[in-house]
Design a protein around this motif. Structure first.
Motif, PDB file in Angstrom:
ATOM      1  N   SER A  38       4.766  11.376 -14.639  1.00 59.79           N
ATOM      2  CA  SER A  38       5.265  10.448 -15.653  1.00 59.79           C
ATOM      3  C   SER A  38       4.397   9.205 -15.730  1.00 59.79           C
ATOM      4  CB  SER A  38       6.708  10.073 -15.321  1.00 59.79           C
ATOM      5  OG  SER A  38       7.204   9.139 -16.261  1.00 59.79           O
ATOM      6  N   ARG A  42       2.183   8.066 -18.959  1.00 61.45           N
ATOM      7  CA  ARG A  42       2.387   6.736 -19.538  1.00 61.45           C
ATOM      8  C   ARG A  42       1.068   5.969 -19.611  1.00 61.45           C
ATOM      9  NH1 ARG A  42       6.289   5.288 -22.601  1.00 61.45           N
ATOM     10  NH2 ARG A  42       7.888   5.884 -21.076  1.00 61.45           N
ATOM     11  N   GLU A  45      -0.821   7.327 -22.571  1.00 66.53           N
ATOM     12  CA  GLU A  45      -0.251   6.823 -23.821  1.00 66.53           C
ATOM     13  C   GLU A  45      -0.646   5.376 -24.057  1.00 66.53           C
ATOM     14  OE1 GLU A  45       3.844   9.437 -24.303  1.00 66.53           O
ATOM     15  OE2 GLU A  45       3.826   7.797 -22.843  1.00 66.53           O
ATOM     16  N   ASP A  46      -0.644   4.578 -22.989  1.00 64.11           N
ATOM     17  CA  ASP A  46      -1.048   3.174 -23.134  1.00 64.11           C
ATOM     18  C   ASP A  46      -2.508   3.067 -23.554  1.00 64.11           C
ATOM     19  OD1 ASP A  46       1.475   2.401 -22.401  1.00 64.11           O
ATOM     20  OD2 ASP A  46       0.964   1.940 -20.321  1.00 64.11           O
ATOM     21  N   PRO A  51       2.619   7.176 -28.478  1.00 62.63           N
ATOM     22  CA  PRO A  51       3.435   8.055 -27.626  1.00 62.63           C
ATOM     23  C   PRO A  51       3.046   9.515 -27.843  1.00 62.63           C
ATOM     24  CG  PRO A  51       4.713   7.325 -29.516  1.00 62.63           C
ATOM     25  CD  PRO A  51       3.405   6.588 -29.579  1.00 62.63           C
TER      26      PRO A  51
END
Length: 296
Positions: A38, A42, A45-46, A51
Motif C-alpha cells: 500500500s 501510494r 500515485e504521488d 490515483p
C-alpha cells in the motif's frame, strides 16, 4: 528537473496489485507486507499525481488511469526481463502472463499449476481471471484461456477441451428426480452466456423445453451457489465445474445422464512462432497435461 519515471520496484508492486486486485495477494506474491505494498502504491500515485486504485474493504479496483497504465507497465517489465536474460543469461524467475476464464482457472488450473511450476521452477505464472470479452482486453498477457469463439481473442489458438452438461442439485432435491420430466417440477438455473444450456439438455432428455421455469445467473459458479441455496437445479459443466460442484455439495439428478456441450475451451495467442519461451513451455505442458487427464 526531477524525472517522472517511477521506481522500478513501485512498478512491480503496482503490476502485482493491479493483476490480483488485492494488496494482500500482491504482498504474498512479492514476499512483502500488505502495508508495504500500500505504501509503495501510494508513493507511485504521488509521483504520477493521479490515483491508480479505488480502495474498498476487501479489494482494490483500478481507476481509468490505472487501467490505461497497466498494459505499458507489464510490457515494459517483460521487455526488461527479456533483455536481461538475452544479454546476461537467466538471472532468476521468468514471468508468464496468463489470463483465463474463471471456471477453468478454478476447476482445472488449480489442479495442475503446482505440477507445472514443479517441472519449470524458473517460471512464475502471473494469473488473472475474467468472464467477459472486456475482461481479456485489459492488461498484457502471453496466453489467454477462453471459452467459445477463439477468433474473438487472438489470431491463433489450440483447442484444449470440451464440456459435458449434467443437471445437479442438493441431494434432497436430486432424490426426488427419477425421470427427466421431473426436472420441470423445479426452477432451472440458466447461464445465458453459454450457447449450450437447458434447452439442449431438455431436448436431449425428450422433456418439454418450453415448460421449464427459468431463473438466471451470469456464470456457472453463481448458478451452483444458487442451487446450493435452494434456488433450483443447475447445470454442471464437467470437468471444469467438478471442483465447485463438490464444494457446493451438489450431486447429479439423473446419474449417468450427460449432454455434450457445443462449445470448448481454447488457448489463444497472437503467433505460435512469436511466443516467449515460458509461454511456449506452458502451452506444450497444458495440452499434454489435459490429454493425460483424459479431458481432451
Amino acid at each position: 528537473m526531477e524525472s517522472r519515471i517511477p521506481s522500478l520496484n513501485w512498478l512491480r508492486v503496482f503490476e502485482a496489485a493491479a493483476r490480483t486486485e488485492s494488496f494482500a495477494r500482491a504482498a504474498q506474491q512479492l514476499n512483502m507486507s500488505a502495508a508495504a505494498v500500500s505504501q509503495q502504491v501510494r508513493a507511485l500515485e504521488d509521483r504520477l499525481g493521479a490515483p491508480l486504485f479505488s480502495r474498498h474493504a476487501q479489494a482494490v479496483r483500478l481507476t481509468e488511469a490505472g487501467r490505461a497504465y497497466l498494459p505499458p507497465v507489464q510490457q515494459a517489465l517483460m521487455t526488461l526481463e527479456e533483455a536481461t536474460e538475452g544479454l546476461f543469461g537467466a538471472v532468476g524467475g521468468q514471468g508468464l502472463y496468463l489470463q483465463s476464464v474463471l471456471i477453468f482457472a478454478h476447476g482445472i488450473l488449480t489442479k495442475g499449476l503446482a505440477e507445472f511450476e514443479a517441472q519449470h521452477p524458473g517460471i512464475s505464472v502471473m494469473l488473472s481471471t475474467g468472464n467477459s470479452a472486456s475482461d481479456f482486453q485489459q492488461g498484457f498477457s502471453d496466453l489467454k484461456i477462453i471459452f467459445g469463439n477463439p477468433h474473438e481473442y487472438g489470431r491463433e489458438s489450440d483447442r484444449i477441451m470440451g464440456e459435458w452438461l449434467i443437471p445437479v442439485a442438493p441431494p434432497d432435491v436430486a432424490r426426488q428426480i427419477a425421470h427427466a420430466g421431473d426436472l420441470l417440477d423445479w426452477p432451472l438455473i440458466e447461464v445465458g452466456t453459454h450457447r449450450s444450456g437447458w434447452r439442449q439438455v431438455l431436448e436431449t432428455a425428450r422433456a418439454r423445453p418450453g415448460a421449464g421455469r427459468m431463473v438466471h445467473a451470469d456464470n456457472t459458479l453463481m448458478a451452483m451457489a444458487m442451487s446450493r441455496a435452494g434456488r433450483g437445479i443447475a447445470l454442471a459443466r464437467t470437468p471444469a465445474s467438478d471442483l465447485e460442484m463438490q464444494g457446493a455439495g451438489l450431486v447429479p439428478c439423473l446419474p449417468g445422464f450427460e449432454v455434450q456441450g457445443s462449445q470448448a475451451y481454447y488457448l489463444v495467442y497472437d503467433s505460435l512462432s512469436g511466443l516467449r519461451p515460458p509461454a511456449r513451455r506452458f502451452r506444450d505442458w497444458l495440452l499434454d497435461w489435459v490429454r493425460a487427464q483424459g479431458w481432451a
